[in-house]
Design a protein around this motif. Structure first.
Motif, short mmCIF file in Angstrom:
data_model
loop_
_atom_site.label_atom_id
_atom_site.label_comp_id
_atom_site.label_asym_id
_atom_site.label_seq_id
_atom_site.Cartn_x
_atom_site.Cartn_y
_atom_site.Cartn_z
N PRO A 128 -0.03 12.89 -9.91
CA PRO A 128 1.16 13.17 -10.73
C PRO A 128 2.34 13.74 -9.95
CG PRO A 128 -0.82 13.86 -11.87
CD PRO A 128 -1.24 13.49 -10.46
N PHE A 129 2.04 14.50 -8.89
CA PHE A 129 3.12 15.00 -8.04
C PHE A 129 3.83 13.83 -7.36
CE2 PHE A 129 4.85 16.35 -3.98
CZ PHE A 129 5.59 17.47 -4.33
N LEU A 130 3.06 12.91 -6.81
CA LEU A 130 3.65 11.75 -6.14
C LEU A 130 4.43 10.89 -7.13
CD1 LEU A 130 4.01 10.12 -3.54
CD2 LEU A 130 1.89 8.91 -4.12
N ASP A 131 3.90 10.71 -8.33
CA ASP A 131 4.61 9.93 -9.35
C ASP A 131 5.96 10.57 -9.67
OD1 ASP A 131 2.39 8.27 -9.44
OD2 ASP A 131 1.58 9.18 -11.27
N TRP A 132 5.98 11.90 -9.81
CA TRP A 132 7.24 12.60 -10.05
C TRP A 132 8.21 12.36 -8.89
CZ3 TRP A 132 8.72 16.43 -6.57
CH2 TRP A 132 10.00 16.96 -6.80
N LEU A 133 7.72 12.50 -7.66
CA LEU A 133 8.58 12.34 -6.49
C LEU A 133 9.17 10.94 -6.44
CD1 LEU A 133 9.77 13.58 -3.95
CD2 LEU A 133 7.70 12.89 -2.73
N HIS A 134 8.36 9.93 -6.70
CA HIS A 134 8.86 8.54 -6.71
C HIS A 134 9.97 8.37 -7.74
CE1 HIS A 134 4.97 6.66 -4.83
NE2 HIS A 134 5.73 7.25 -3.93
N ASN A 135 9.81 9.01 -8.90
CA ASN A 135 10.84 8.89 -9.95
C ASN A 135 12.08 9.72 -9.63
OD1 ASN A 135 9.51 7.09 -11.66
ND2 ASN A 135 8.30 8.72 -12.55
N SER B 10 11.87 7.98 -1.68
CA SER B 10 10.47 8.36 -1.45
C SER B 10 9.48 7.29 -1.92
CB SER B 10 10.16 9.66 -2.19
OG SER B 10 10.07 9.41 -3.59
N ARG B 11 9.97 6.20 -2.42
CA ARG B 11 9.09 5.22 -3.08
C ARG B 11 8.05 4.60 -2.16
NH1 ARG B 11 13.41 3.58 -7.02
NH2 ARG B 11 13.10 5.16 -8.62
N THR B 12 8.25 4.67 -0.87
CA THR B 12 7.26 4.11 0.06
C THR B 12 6.22 5.15 0.46
OG1 THR B 12 8.64 4.63 1.98
CG2 THR B 12 8.88 2.42 1.00
N LEU B 13 6.42 6.41 0.08
CA LEU B 13 5.45 7.45 0.43
C LEU B 13 4.17 7.29 -0.36
CD1 LEU B 13 7.77 10.60 0.53
CD2 LEU B 13 6.90 9.27 2.46
N THR B 14 3.08 7.64 0.27
CA THR B 14 1.77 7.59 -0.37
C THR B 14 1.26 9.01 -0.59
OG1 THR B 14 0.52 7.60 1.70
CG2 THR B 14 1.25 5.43 0.87
N LEU B 15 0.16 9.11 -1.29
CA LEU B 15 -0.44 10.42 -1.51
C LEU B 15 -0.85 11.06 -0.18
CD1 LEU B 15 -1.01 12.31 -3.80
CD2 LEU B 15 -3.26 11.26 -4.06
N LYS B 16 -1.25 10.24 0.75
CA LYS B 16 -1.59 10.76 2.08
C LYS B 16 -0.36 11.38 2.75
CE LYS B 16 -3.80 9.49 6.40
NZ LYS B 16 -4.47 8.45 7.17
N ASP B 17 0.80 10.77 2.54
CA ASP B 17 2.03 11.29 3.14
C ASP B 17 2.41 12.66 2.59
OD1 ASP B 17 2.44 8.93 4.69
OD2 ASP B 17 3.44 7.96 2.98
#
Length: 112
Positions: free
Chosen positions: A17-24, A29-36
């Motif tokens: 959910p943190f990554l989903d927020w960041l992408h939005n 940041s849309r190319t970042l993954t959870l690992k990033d």
């Protein structure tokens, strides 16, 4: 014998959910993954006497930790989720609490 600090530590790791927020929130940041974004962060908390105190402590400070995590990736507070309570914190982050904080370094502690 190593000196112990009068602190506990919370190790906090972002979840999907943190990554989903960041992408939005941040189109770059849309190319970042959870690992990033998933590097754990350590937060020193007041010393706790038992598991109940540790839970009380993380509940008390989860909002500040949540905000620090958000701010470290995207500073526009208007994009931050309004609800940053403990339940939401648990959905967005994994955390581990540790009561023993040992100081293995030779130099004095400093705040930056």
């Amino acid at each position: 014998m190593l000196p112990t600090l009068n602190r506990a530590v919370a190790i906090v790791t972002p979840k999907q959910p943190f990554l989903d927020w960041l992408h939005n929130a941040d189109a770059t940041s849309r190319t970042l993954t959870l690992k990033d974004v998933g590097a754990p962060a350590a937060y020193l908390l007041p010393e706790a006497d038992d598991d109940k105190d540790e839970l009380t402590c993380i509940r008390r400070y989860c909002g500040r930790i949540f905000e620090e995590q958000l701010d470290s990736w995207f500073r526009d507070m208007n994009s931050w989720p309004r609800n940053r309570d403990f339940k939401t914190f648990c959905l967005w982050f994994d955390y581990q609490l540790h009561a023993m904080v040992l100081d293995i370094a030779d130099g004095p502690l400093r705040h930056h």
